[in-house]
Design an enzyme around this catalytic site. Structure first.
Site, PDB file in Angstrom:
ATOM      1  N   GLU A   1       0.655  -1.221  -0.183  1.00  0.00           N
ATOM      2  CA  GLU A   1      -0.082  -0.046  -0.077  1.00  0.00           C
ATOM      3  C   GLU A   1       0.848   1.467  -0.105  1.00  0.00           C
ATOM      4  O   GLU A   1       0.355   2.611  -0.635  1.00  0.00           O
ATOM      5  CB  GLU A   1      -0.958  -0.467   1.228  1.00  0.00           C
ATOM      6  CG  GLU A   1      -1.754  -0.893   1.380  1.00  0.00           C
ATOM      7  CD  GLU A   1      -2.054  -2.866   1.608  1.00  0.00           C
ATOM      8  OE1 GLU A   1      -2.557  -3.493   0.681  1.00  0.00           O
ATOM      9  OE2 GLU A   1      -0.667  -2.065   1.869  1.00  0.00           O
TER      10      GLU A   1
ATOM     11  N   HIS B   1     -11.412  -6.439   8.366  1.00  0.00           N
ATOM     12  CA  HIS B   1     -12.259  -6.342   7.206  1.00  0.00           C
ATOM     13  C   HIS B   1     -13.736  -5.577   7.306  1.00  0.00           C
ATOM     14  O   HIS B   1     -14.912  -4.987   6.857  1.00  0.00           O
ATOM     15  CB  HIS B   1     -12.767  -7.515   5.656  1.00  0.00           C
ATOM     16  CG  HIS B   1     -11.275  -7.911   5.728  1.00  0.00           C
ATOM     17  ND1 HIS B   1     -10.316  -8.825   6.454  1.00  0.00           N
ATOM     18  CD2 HIS B   1     -10.545  -7.707   4.620  1.00  0.00           C
ATOM     19  CE1 HIS B   1      -9.339  -9.192   5.755  1.00  0.00           C
ATOM     20  NE2 HIS B   1      -9.358  -8.775   4.724  1.00  0.00           N
TER      21      HIS B   1
END
Length: 325
Positions: free
Chosen positions: A60, A130
């Site tokens: 990321e 998540h």
């Protein structure tokens, strides 16, 4: 007009932007041939080629560092972070580079063409890695815009405006609505204004404020309250940064009460900033303390997701407490 779910509206916006401007490119983990883990980027690679829609390594920090470089050199990058929970390795790039590029160069350079897309929020049994809602972490950082849509119509218009805005935008998509939210969406190009809240429903007794998937929760709570004779005004903030203080203030001056609902934990959530700002401006108009209905101050719990979520029942109970103060 065409009937689309949230994913299809986002995909349609990406196709619109990439067709109009050949400088627009989309990249991230699995976004190429696979079309993204939620299929938001389906068919982009076959339409526009591997040079404009491609996979990145699982890094990321690297994705956003690469995006900053592209944006600074004139490209229009749309970087996808696969889940909002995994945006934190890129935190330094976003808050120290993306948000400060224009400032530190004295306006000579900027990365204003960068848009970062990421799904956020719970309600999908995703557990603690998540399901998080990290918008408040970034709201503390001048130089960014933060945009969150509530339905497909809003998603397409706000995403196109974000891509074309001259500032870097973090575009956060409520993943539990990806396939659940369906509405009529214009097939042609259109934009919706950033930094401007939307009055979803007018009312006179209390203002209910939220964003993203929580707008549906506020609508359900307002229906429950209406059976008690309580008229709720519902406002979708749409943009967290900058946020539309004026629209919220005018509403609260009319209703005398404010309830803010968000999925992120209570402590330090963006509701705190809103409550402080409205209290400063509307103190003499308030009939009751500003209420916050938010997630719990715990890691997002898989086994207790229902207990964690600030749902319509919790919101309805807070409306009653506020009205009876």
């Amino acid at each position: 007009m065409a009937k689309m779910n949230l994913l299809q509206a986002i995909n349609n916006a990406l196709i619109t932007a990439m067709t109009e401007d050949e400088k627009v490119m989309v990249f991230g983990e699995d976004v190429g041939h696979f079309g993204g883990v939620f299929r938001a980027t389906s068919h982009l690679q076959e339409k526009f080629g591997k040079a404009r829609c491609f996979n990145t390594p699982l890094t990321e920090q690297g994705i956003i560092g690469f995006a900053n470089g592209l944006a600074s050199q004139g490209s229009v990058p749309i970087a996808e972070i696969q889940f909002g929970d995994y945006i934190f390795p890129a935190f330094d790039q976003i808050v120290n580079e993306t948000a400060k590029w224009r400032y530190r160069s004295g306006g000579q350079f900027d990365v204003g063409t960068l848009t970062i897309r990421t799904p956020y929020g719970g309600g999908i049994a995703g557990g603690h890695y998540h399901s998080q809602s990290p918008e408040a972490f970034f709201a503390h950082c001048p130089g960014l815009k933060i945009v969150i849509p509530r339905d497909p119509y809003q998603a397409k218009g706000l995403l196109l405006a974000s891509i074309r805005d001259k500032n870097p935008v973090l575009f956060m998509e409520p993943k539990r609505l990806y396939r659940a939210s369906v509405s009529e969406v214009p097939e042609e190009d259109y934009e919706l204004p950033l930094g401007k809240a939307d009055i979803v429903q007018e009312g006179s007794d209390i203002t209910l404020l939220g964003w993203g998937a929580q707008i549906e929760i506020l609508q359900k709570a307002a229906e429950m309250a209406l059976e008690d004779g309580v008229s709720c005004e519902i406002i979708d903030l749409r943009s967290i940064l900058p946020w539309d203080v004026e629209t919220v203030m005018q509403s609260v001056m009319k209703t005398g009460r404010l309830l803010i609902n968000h999925e992120a934990p209570l402590t330090g959530g963006f509701a705190s900033e809103i409550a402080a700002s409205i209290q400063e401006r509307c103190f003499l108009y308030l009939e009751a303390p500003i209420a916050r209905v938010c997630g719990l101050d715990t890691p997002y719990p898989l086994a207790h997701e229902k207990e964690y979520m600030p749902d319509e029942t919790k919101t309805y109970e807070a409306i009653k407490r506020t009205l009876h103060y």
